[in-house]
Write an enzyme that holds these catalytic residues in place. Structure first.
Site, PDB file in Angstrom:
ATOM      1  CG  HIS A 397      90.496  14.288 -44.806  1.00  9.78           C
ATOM      2  ND1 HIS A 397      90.625  13.994 -43.587  1.00  9.78           N
ATOM      3  CD2 HIS A 397      90.450  13.182 -45.438  1.00  9.78           C
ATOM      4  CE1 HIS A 397      90.896  12.470 -43.411  1.00  9.78           C
ATOM      5  NE2 HIS A 397      90.836  12.084 -44.804  1.00  9.78           N
ATOM      6  CG  ASP A 401      91.904  12.656 -37.939  1.00  5.50           C
ATOM      7  OD1 ASP A 401      92.594  13.269 -38.853  1.00  5.50           O
ATOM      8  OD2 ASP A 401      92.489  12.267 -36.907  1.00  5.50           O
TER       9      ASP A 401
END
Length: 426
Positions: A397, A401
């Site tokens: 992450h 995204d």
């Protein structure tokens, strides 16, 4: 009597040190030339160190799990002769190129040769169990092949009397133990067990632990689980498997997934990448090298199908099967076990409804395959039974995204649910 030192030899690949994962001898043991002294591990390659000469072990230089520098003294031997000058020998290493083939529970344990014994017509004689005398906490001494055989037969080696040198357990001792049959249980009912077994984490298992800890400590994972109707894909796979191709294995689901990933990654190259978080650089690769997490007798390894973008369905299947077999046999090379840019993990029929795969650091994405089950799906008018599989995919992450991750997962779902589109060029 003289004393000679056996040093850890140069085992190639620019390795400066190796981890000691198993001793085959202890102080006081008598060894012959070419008897195994120890097993060490470098990255994913296990190396057996034989004795260059006969003698008595007078000193051992490391504990299991310790790093041993190349060129340092591994053991010292008392040898026959009048020359008391200490000489330095480098034992040639066996199986340097790849892990040894027959590891089942201990790293790089060599497989035991078949033992053929003559059949006699002598009547069986009652066997009495010799008393096993060992100091409290003393572990039984046995070769890796003996330990492997004992594990497969469910034998506790602590109950076996060793007749070999220094009480070493032999194949004959195992045969004698088996001939006596199981130890009779005294009393009735269940009894409490208080034993505690300490298993030191060494070798490949320690490397797996370190890799998983590194991945979870550094990478903030985001996992997306999506339901996929694979009924059309399974019909296509069954049709293709009805027409066997010479020297080609039957198609499994994974080659289809690999080809689907190639199309999806071509559209989203940011996911086919390695993240150097120390340098702050994401290395996006044009070549798609898919790692396949594979369970082996000695632990989890990840053989890599290189340049999946240049392979068709059958080629992906052939290479996948070749690498998986070499990994399970312990003969995969370092080149075959490194270089992946994205990984697939699958537990096959044992897989649950969903998993949370751990990213293969320093990659930024991993695709997890769960088991296929018959579930009712709504077709717009009614519920119909379908073959359904969940995909569990994790992403780094920090650089991926959630939106991009979701697009990738939905693209895989679309391709797998409409398998003909996997083979249509854009």
């Amino acid at each position: 009597m003289g004393e000679r030192s056996v040093r850890l030899p140069d085992i190639g690949e620019g390795i400066a040190e190796a981890e000691l994962v198993e001793w085959h001898v202890k102080v006081g043991d008598l060894v012959r030339e070419d008897d195994l002294l120890a097993t060490v591990m470098t990255d994913k390659a296990s190396v057996e160190i034989p004795s260059p000469l006969a003698g008595e072990i007078s000193w051992v230089g490391a504990q299991i799990g310790e790093a041993v520098a190349i060129g340092s003294t591994l053991v010292k031997l008392k040898v026959a002769g009048d020359d008391a000058t200490e000489l330095e020998d480098e034992a040639p290493a066996k199986n340097v190129a790849a892990p040894t083939a027959a590891t089942k529970a201990e790293t790089a344990a060599p497989s035991a040769p078949a033992r053929v014994r003559p059949v006699t017509n002598e009547p069986p004689r009652p066997a009495t169990a010799p008393e096993v005398r060992r100091a409290p906490g003393e572990k039984p001494t046995a070769s890796p092949a003996i330990r492997l055989r004992a594990r497969e037969a469910g034998i506790d080696l602590r109950q076996v009397h060793g007749t070999g040198p220094a009480g070493r357990i032999t194949h004959d001792d195992i045969d004698a133990f088996l001939s006596r049959g199981p130890v009779p249980r005294h009393g009735r009912g269940m009894s409490p067990k208080t034993a505690v077994t300490d298993v030191k984490v060494v070798g490949l298992r320690r490397r797996i632990a370190e890799k998983m800890a590194l991945s979870k400590s550094r990478i903030p994972h985001i996992t997306i689980i999506e339901e996929v109707n694979v009924s059309p894909l399974e019909e296509l796979r069954a049709t293709l498997n009805k027409k066997p191709v010479p020297e080609q294995p039957k198609l499994t689901l994974l080659p289809f997934l690999m080809r689907a990933m190639v199309k999806a990654l071509t559209e989203q190259p940011a996911l086919n990448a390695l993240y150097d978080d120390e340098a702050g650089i994401v290395h996006q690769h044009a070549g798609i090298h898919i790692g396949i997490a594979t369970q082996t007798p000695s632990g989890l390894v990840v053989p890599v199908v290189k340049h999946a973008e240049a392979r068709d369905l059958r080629d992906c299947s052939l290479e996948l099967n070749r690498l998986a077999q070499r990994a399970r046999e312990g003969t995969a090379t370092r080149e075959e076990l490194t270089g992946s840019t994205i990984t697939i993990t699958s537990l096959g029929a044992l897989g649950g409804l969903a998993t949370t795969p751990v990213i293969n650091h320093p990659e930024v994405a991993i695709v997890g395959v769960n088991k296929i089950a018959i579930r009712p799906l709504w077709d717009g008018a009614q519920f119909v039974p379908c073959k359904v599989m969940n995909l569990s995919s994790s992403f780094d992450h920090r650089v991926i995204d959630g939106w991009d991750a979701a697009i990738f997962v939905q693209r895989l779902k679309e391709l797998l649910e409409n398998p003909a589109t996997i083979f249509v060029d854009p």
